[in-house]
Structure formats: structure tokens, C-alpha cells
Design a protein around this motif. Structure first.
Motif, PDB file in Angstrom:
ATOM      1  N   TYR A  70      -3.709   3.204   8.150  1.00  0.00           N
ATOM      2  CA  TYR A  70      -3.959   1.774   8.336  1.00  0.00           C
ATOM      3  C   TYR A  70      -4.388   1.125   7.020  1.00  0.00           C
ATOM      4  O   TYR A  70      -3.837   0.101   6.601  1.00  0.00           O
ATOM      5  CB  TYR A  70      -5.035   1.582   9.406  1.00  0.00           C
ATOM      6  N   MET A  71      -5.347   1.733   6.330  1.00  0.00           N
ATOM      7  CA  MET A  71      -5.872   1.146   5.111  1.00  0.00           C
ATOM      8  C   MET A  71      -4.862   1.195   3.973  1.00  0.00           C
ATOM      9  O   MET A  71      -4.724   0.234   3.208  1.00  0.00           O
ATOM     10  CB  MET A  71      -7.159   1.864   4.691  1.00  0.00           C
ATOM     11  N   ASP A  72      -4.136   2.316   3.859  1.00  0.00           N
ATOM     12  CA  ASP A  72      -3.135   2.426   2.795  1.00  0.00           C
ATOM     13  C   ASP A  72      -2.051   1.361   2.971  1.00  0.00           C
ATOM     14  O   ASP A  72      -1.605   0.750   1.987  1.00  0.00           O
ATOM     15  CB  ASP A  72      -2.497   3.814   2.798  1.00  0.00           C
ATOM     16  N   THR A  73      -1.624   1.147   4.215  1.00  0.00           N
ATOM     17  CA  THR A  73      -0.593   0.135   4.480  1.00  0.00           C
ATOM     18  C   THR A  73      -1.105  -1.263   4.173  1.00  0.00           C
ATOM     19  O   THR A  73      -0.398  -2.073   3.563  1.00  0.00           O
ATOM     20  CB  THR A  73      -0.134   0.205   5.952  1.00  0.00           C
ATOM     21  N   MET A  74      -2.328  -1.544   4.547  1.00  0.00           N
ATOM     22  CA  MET A  74      -2.896  -2.868   4.316  1.00  0.00           C
ATOM     23  C   MET A  74      -3.033  -3.158   2.823  1.00  0.00           C
ATOM     24  O   MET A  74      -2.639  -4.238   2.346  1.00  0.00           O
ATOM     25  CB  MET A  74      -4.262  -2.976   4.991  1.00  0.00           C
ATOM     26  N   LEU A  75      -3.576  -2.212   2.069  1.00  0.00           N
ATOM     27  CA  LEU A  75      -3.768  -2.418   0.635  1.00  0.00           C
ATOM     28  C   LEU A  75      -2.430  -2.514  -0.091  1.00  0.00           C
ATOM     29  O   LEU A  75      -2.257  -3.344  -0.985  1.00  0.00           O
ATOM     30  CB  LEU A  75      -4.604  -1.276   0.056  1.00  0.00           C
ATOM     31  N   MET A  76      -1.470  -1.670   0.310  1.00  0.00           N
ATOM     32  CA  MET A  76      -0.159  -1.696  -0.323  1.00  0.00           C
ATOM     33  C   MET A  76       0.548  -3.024  -0.071  1.00  0.00           C
ATOM     34  O   MET A  76       1.092  -3.647  -0.994  1.00  0.00           O
ATOM     35  CB  MET A  76       0.698  -0.543   0.191  1.00  0.00           C
ATOM     36  N   MET A  77       0.532  -3.500   1.174  1.00  0.00           N
ATOM     37  CA  MET A  77       1.206  -4.748   1.513  1.00  0.00           C
ATOM     38  C   MET A  77       0.507  -5.942   0.869  1.00  0.00           C
ATOM     39  O   MET A  77       1.172  -6.905   0.454  1.00  0.00           O
ATOM     40  CB  MET A  77       1.274  -4.920   3.029  1.00  0.00           C
TER      41      MET A  77
END
Length: 273
Positions: free
Chosen positions: A169-176
Motif C-alpha cells: 500500500y505504502m510503496d504504491t502510494m509513494l510511487m504514484m
């Protein structure tokens, strides 16, 4: 005054320049760490913001009339939650300290620039920063929530229960957030290219269809979903940025043409004299 600043800057030796750069970097790191520590201490408030898009009562879902859903986050590593807490707090710290960071970097570079270059640098850095923040906000309030809602609730079978990890969840949010912050720099980059004469509005209008295809491909990569509605929602802001860029480039091209027309008569008058 400008010449005095340039001479004063040139009087510094190579090692003195390195000392100034070192002091600048130390101040940047110190302020970013202080802001990161402050964000780390307010853990509950920080993750109320970060985890809000997974809640069906999030403002975006209520405005779009999305049916209630439930997404559970799980932790699968012993140190995962602590490390994510640190990484998230550091990212927020850098984001909060970014105005000061940009100011310090500008003060370090400004003495080496002419007055006209300083004005351009201020416009580029200021507009680039504003567009980056807008991109992050668009992702947080629109793109990421729709992505989480679709992918977090997607099931190939009722027998398979989705359990989304906190790390994912966090990796996707930061990447996007980073991707959309960069994507929203399109108008600034277009304006900069137009200033140097490397981009014209006629070219952008001529290849508009090709750009739309590229935008759809980019949106499909950023949000790997078969949901056409979500794909269009992601594509719409990028397409609007492209159209805004055409207007900005056209105005820049017209301004350059007027300056050239004003310069030609004055050159002819000098030749006649």
C-alpha cells in the motif's frame, strides 16, 4: 550591483565554494531531519492522512457515490511497520521542508546568474514546485483512491480473500505520488523548451492524436486496471495538462516573435544611420 555580485562570487576559491556548498547541504539535511522527526512524533495524525484513501468514507468516494467496501491491511514483517513509519515520516519531512530547501539552493546558485537568468530561475522553480504539489494532491484525492478501490477489492473468485500488505500500500502510494508530481511538470517543461525554441505549439497541435495515445498508455502503466472509468479518470488530468501546455507554448512563441519584430526595425535604423 549585478557585476559586483558576480565579481564577489568569482573571488571565492574552489575550496571556499565547496565550504559554501557543504554549509548549504548541512542546513538542508538538518531542516529535513527536524521536519521528519516532527512527522515521526505525530504518528497517529500522519497515518490518519496516509491511510484515509482505503476507507470507503473518504471524501472522494462520497462525492462519486461509490458503494461501501472494506480493505484490510496486514503486516507480514517483524520490522516492517517501524521501517514504514520512518520512511513515511522522512518523506513528509522532506515535503514540508521543500520550500526552505528550494530557497537555500536558489540562494547558493543565484550569485552565478545574471539578473534576467535569476528571474527565469524563480519562475521555473516556483511554477515547477506548485505543479509538483498539485500533482501530489490530484493523486491523493483522485487517482490513488480509485486505484486502491479497484485493485484492493478485485477478486478472481469469492473463495479468494484479498489481504493487502501495508508495504504494498505504502510503496504504491509513494510511487504514484512521485510519478504524478513529475507528470504535472509537463507545462513547465514545455514552457522551458519553448523559450529555447525547441518546441512550437503547431507541432503539439499536429501530433495531438499521437499524444493522446501516449497518454492512455501512460495511464494504463500507472494504474494497471481494466476499469475503463478509472483509466479515463487518470488520463483526463494528463490530457488537460497537454492542452494547457499548448496554450503556454503558443503564448511563448508569440512573445518571442514580437521581440524579434521589435529588434529587426531597430537594427535596420542603425544600418541606415
Amino acid at each position: 550591483m549585478e557585476g559586483f555580485m558576480m565579481e564577489e562570487d568569482l573571488e571565492l576559491t574552489f575550496w571556499e565554494h565547496l565550504d559554501v556548498l557543504r554549509g548549504t547541504l548541512i542546513r538542508i539535511i538538518a531542516v529535513a531531519l527536524i521536519c521528519g522527526i516532527a512527522a515521526f512524533m505525530f504518528k497517529e495524525e500522519l497515518f490518519n492522512i496516509v491511510l484515509a484513501p482505503k476507507d470507503s468514507q473518504f471524501v472522494t468516494y462520497r462525492l462519486l457515490g461509490v458503494e461501501p467496501f472494506n480493505i484490510q491491511l496486514v503486516n507480514i514483517g517483524l520490522t516492517e511497520q517501524f521501517m514504514i513509519h520512518m520512511k513515511t515520516a522522512l518523506c513528509f519531512g522532506v515535503l514540508c521542508a521543500s520550500p526552505y530547501i528550494l530557497y537555500v539552493l536558489y540562494k547558493f546558485i543565484a550569485p552565478a546568474l545574471y539578473q534576467r537568468e535569476q528571474r527565469y530561475a524563480l519562475k521555473i522553480v516556483g511554477s515547477g514546485y506548485v505543479m509538483f504539489i498539485i500533482g501530489i494532491l490530484i493523486n491523493y484525492y483522485l487517482i490513488f483512491p480509485l486505484t486502491v478501490r479497484f485493485l484492493g477489492t478485485y477478486q478472481v473468485s469469492d473463495e479468494v480473500q484479498t489481504m493487502l500488505s501495508l508495504q504494498s500500500y505504502m510503496d504504491t502510494m509513494l510511487m504514484m505520488s512521485l510519478v504524478f508530481g513529475i507528470v504535472f511538470e509537463i507545462p513547465v517543461i514545455s514552457w522551458l523548451l519553448a523559450i529555447f525554441g525547441l518546441l512550437r505549439a503547431e507541432w503539439m497541435s499536429k501530433y495531438r492524436r499521437h499524444a493522446i495515445v501516449a497518454i492512455l498508455i501512460l495511464a494504463a502503466i500507472v494504474t494497471p486496471t481494466a476499469d475503463v472509468f478509472t483509466l479515463l479518470i487518470v488520463s483526463l488530468p494528463i490530457w488537460m495538462l497537454y492542452e494547457v501546455s499548448i496554450v503556454i507554448v503558443r503564448m511563448t512563441n508569440l512573445g518571442d516573435s514580437k521581440q524579434l519584430e521589435e529588434a529587426i526595425p531597430s537594427t535596420e535604423e542603425e544600418d541606415n544611420d
